[in-house]
Structures are given as C-alpha cells and as structure tokens.
Design an enzyme around this catalytic site. Structure first.
Site, PDB file in Angstrom:
ATOM      1  N   HIS A 274       0.827  -1.211   0.000  1.00  0.00           N
ATOM      2  CA  HIS A 274       0.000   0.000   0.000  1.00  0.00           C
ATOM      3  C   HIS A 274       0.865   1.266   0.000  1.00  0.00           C
ATOM      4  O   HIS A 274       0.887   1.974  -0.972  1.00  0.00           O
ATOM      5  CB  HIS A 274      -1.027   0.039   1.138  1.00  0.00           C
ATOM      6  CG  HIS A 274      -1.893  -1.177   1.208  1.00  0.00           C
ATOM      7  ND1 HIS A 274      -2.635  -1.609   0.134  1.00  0.00           N
ATOM      8  CD2 HIS A 274      -2.117  -2.077   2.208  1.00  0.00           C
ATOM      9  CE1 HIS A 274      -3.287  -2.714   0.473  1.00  0.00           C
ATOM     10  NE2 HIS A 274      -2.984  -3.026   1.722  1.00  0.00           N
ATOM     11  N   ASP A 325      -4.861  -8.480  -3.464  1.00  0.00           N
ATOM     12  CA  ASP A 325      -5.127  -8.267  -2.039  1.00  0.00           C
ATOM     13  C   ASP A 325      -6.405  -8.939  -1.547  1.00  0.00           C
ATOM     14  O   ASP A 325      -6.424 -10.128  -1.270  1.00  0.00           O
ATOM     15  CB  ASP A 325      -5.112  -6.747  -1.775  1.00  0.00           C
ATOM     16  CG  ASP A 325      -5.103  -6.391  -0.296  1.00  0.00           C
ATOM     17  OD1 ASP A 325      -5.189  -7.300   0.537  1.00  0.00           O
ATOM     18  OD2 ASP A 325      -5.016  -5.192   0.039  1.00  0.00           O
TER      19      ASP A 325
HETATM   20 ZN   LIG Z   1      -3.184  -6.967   2.653  1.00  0.00          ZN
END
Ligand SMILES: [Zn+2]
Length: 457
Positions: A274, A325
C-alpha cells in the site's frame, strides 16, 4: 528438455519485436531471436496464437478473503470504513477450516492464472484454530496454500506473517485476531519448517513478513531479520490508512515509512504494501532504497484507503508492482486502470503515469509492474529475456482490438478499452497452465468452491 516457440509479436526485455523465436529449457528462456527467419517457424516449433507478453506477478494476496468479495458493499453505518470492514472479515475468519482455505485458494489461483497472473505472493496470516491454539502441524494452513498452488500450477511466494499485537506499543491482540498470533520463536520455527518443505528449483519461494508496524514490536523485527535468508523478500503492510499514520506519529513521533527508513533501513528486498499515505521525503526514501511499493488499486479503492502519490513516486523512478489483495477484482487491466485513473481524478489531468522513455501509459505500467512484482516475489521473471523464468501469456488475436493494434498500442487497448479478458494461453516456468482460456481443473475447483460458499455463508 527444450521446447521452441514462435510468436509474430512479443514484448521482449528490449521492447516489442516481430517474428520472435525463443527456446525454453528447464523452465527458463534460453535463446531468444527476434526477426527470426521464416524457416524457424517450422513444424517442430510451437506457433503461439497471438501477441506474447511476460506473465504478471501478483505481489499481494490474502486468499481466504475471496470468500467475502462483494458482500461488504452494504452500508451498515454512515461511518463505514476499512475498520468496520475488518470486523466483518474477522467474522468470516472464525468459520474457516484448513480444508476451506485450500478450496478457496485453489479456485482463486486458477482464476488468477486465467487472468494472466503467473506468481502470487501469499501474505498468509490465518495460522491457527479458531480458539487460537496451533494445529498439531503448525504449518497446516500454509501447507493448504502450497497444495493449492501446486494443483493450480501457479508459483507461490509464501509469506508467513508475524502478527503478535493489536496496535502500536505491543497492545494485546483482540479475540478476532487470535487465529493470527505468533510469538517470535514460534514464527521462526514455522519459517524453518516451511523452508525445509520447499524444494530447490521449484516455482515456490519463501519470505519474511510483518503484518504491519501495529502488529509487531521493533525487537521482533530485529529478531526475525537476524534469521532472514539473504535472497528472501520482506513484506509489510504500511501506511494504508491515515488513522494508522496518526497512531504511528503518536507512538514514535514519526510517520510509518519514515520510521522504517530510520530504524530498520530499506533495500531492494523490501516490498511495502500500500504505502498510500506518504510525504515527499518518504516518497524519495522508498525510491532511493530500491524497495518495491506493492499497490493494490482495486482493494485500496474498495476500502477507501486513499490515493497513492504515483506521479511524485515516478519522478523519483520508484519501483512498484500490483496485487489483488482482498480479491474484489482478478483483472490485471483493472488494477492498472484504477491506478492511472486515481491520479487523473486527483489532478484533473490525463496520462499521469508514464516512463522517461515510454509515454505509452498502459505499456509502461504493465512492464514496470511485471518487473517490480517479480522482484517483490523473489523470482527471476517479469520479462522475456534469456535466463529468466519462462512465465508468459498469449493474448487472443480473434479480438479486433488485439488483432489490429500496433505492438505499442496493445496493452493500452487491453487496459483502457477491453471489457473482456483477452488472455488466451498462460505458461508458468515453461509449463502451459491455461489453454484457450481454460484451466484443466476449473470445473472441479468451481464446484468445490460453491460448496464452501453454500456451507459458510
Ligand atoms: Zn493486505
């Protein structure tokens, strides 16, 4: 054994080439020849049916979360956020058996292969029984992941996750987190066990992984890295949410990425998952270190994480790859498109992410993500070049956009204009896993997955 292939158009490490003949031996590209003479496309050579690209590594996956994809899109609270989504996720986690984990992962990995992903970094933290007790084999759920990867044919970079605490300062874990929790000693023992299970030369890799700075202490990071094998990648979730940045500032006086740069030191083995909330000195620090940023655009949009500072990051030639993810999307083009469109929406401009020598947005994003993803997965792949692992995909030439595009337009057509998946054939380490859009196990995997859905939901 050597197998030879011929493609009219292929994206090689040096760029797009025509009439490419390449050989694959022991799972690697061994001889690549562009502008190959016509007699090279003889009967012993397999003619590939469309344009050939390197396979895409998927650098971030929590396989079990595929189960709940699309079910959390109901407003239960005007302040719904990442944090309320996480409570729903913990509710699902409590129900899963190791068999369920294996069934979900096999279905997911087949879908990934069909999408063009050839390696997956599995950020695996569902280790224990629902009450938090270890299984009699501490690697029980990890073995299910490895078995799913083996039966589907994808390569997996298994990242057993060290998760010990609920928040900064070593706070005790919540009851929703108890299936995830390890002491450092038990974690290192699991890593040692998994290392002994992986065969040298297989598609699979192992790495070290910290759930987040919330979930481990600085001492734990030091202890794990002291035992870390030099060729393994190191992954961590970082700076996904503003609340996490604020908590880190409260704990240490530093932002999360700055804390890592100052206290641990980053290098090219690291993958920062991220890294959404960065100031400019953190952007520069990651780029300078050679670490890869693991972007998961569809999940980051779904969870309302924020917008990655992509234009600043690319000005410093930062490396990145993509991951699916939480698996609200299994589309390479969707990940790349959301990444680019997030920058356009923020800046009110077009064509935001491109390279110094490559102004073609989709083409640049694909090539960069393939190379960054391979690095983050700890594999020598991500481009079609001699010595690299032979991970490649073939696009469907029967689609007019694919059939008529100039080579440098191909990925732009795919990313920005196709609403269907154009991936026809997929090869991992030279082995064909998807042929004409189909995987040999797909019927069985879908049926088993449907049974798990019916029972658990
Ligand atoms: Zn993750």
């Amino acid at each position: 054994m050597k197998t030879s292939y011929f493609a009219e158009t292929a994206l090689l490490a040096e760029g797009w080439c025509s009439d490419v003949r390449f050989d694959v031996e022991d799972g690697r590209f061994v001889r690549i020849c562009a502008e190959a003479p016509a007699e090279d496309a003889d009967a012993e050579v397999i003619r590939l049916a469309g344009p050939v690209l390197p396979g895409m590594p998927n650098l971030h996956s929590h396989a079990f979360q595929r189960l709940m994809a699309g079910l959390a899109e109901v407003c239960r609270n005007p302040a719904d956020s990442f944090w309320s989504w996480r409570e729903l996720m913990y509710g699902i986690v409590a129900k899963l058996s190791p068999e369920d984990v294996g069934v979900i992962a096999r279905q997911l990995y087949i879908e990934m292969l069909k999408a063009g992903y050839t390696q997956v970094a599995e950020f695996h933290y569902l280790h224990h029984q629902p009450d938090g007790q270890a299984y009699s084999d501490p690697a029980e759920t990890s073995q299910r992941i490895l078995a799913a990867a083996d039966s589907s044919g994808i390569g997996v970079t298994l990242l057993p996750v060290l998760y010990s605490h609920a928040d900064f300062g070593g706070l005790p874990a919540s009851s929703g987190q108890r299936r995830f929790i390890h002491t450092t000693e038990d974690y290192l023992a699991l890593q040692y066990q998994l290392d002994s299970l992986l065969e040298a030369g297989s598609r699979h890799r192992l790495g070290s992984c910290f759930h987040s700075l919330r979930a481990v202490t600085p001492e734990q990071i030091t202890q794990v890295l002291a035992q870390h094998s030099p060729e393994w990648p190191i992954h961590i979730h970082i700076a996904e949410q503003q609340k996490e940045v604020d908590a880190c500032l409260g704990w240490s006086g530093k932002r999360p990425v700055q804390w890592l740069l100052d206290n641990v030191g980053l290098d090219s083995r690291w993958c920062l998952i991220h890294a959404t909330h960065l100031d400019l000195s953190e952007v520069e620090g990651i780029a300078r270190s050679g670490a890869v940023t693991g972007l998961c655009p569809s999940t980051e949009a779904n969870l309302g994480d924020g917008i990655f500072p992509g234009t600043d990051y690319l000005q410093h030639q930062g490396r990145f790859g993509i991951g699916s993810d939480s698996h609200v999307s299994l589309s390479i083009s969707e990940e790349l498109k959301i990444l680019e469109y997030s920058q356009r929406l923020r800046d009110q401009q077009r064509n935001r992410l491109y390279g110094v020598n490559n102004p073609v947005v989709g083409d640049f994003l694909y090539r960069s993500a393939a190379q960054g993803g391979a690095r983050a997965c700890g594999i020598e792949a991500g481009e079609i070049a001699s010595g690299k692992r032979a991970d490649f995909i073939v696009l469907d030439n029967s689609h007019p956009f694919i059939a008529t595009a100039q080579p440098e337009q191909l990925i732009n057509r795919w990313v920005f204009a196709l609403n269907e998946n154009p991936v026809l054939d997929v090869y991992v380490a030279g082995q064909q896993q998807v042929a004409a859009g189909r995987h040999p196990l797909e019927e069985r995997a879908r049926n088993d997955f449907a049974q798990v859905l019916k029972r658990l939901l």
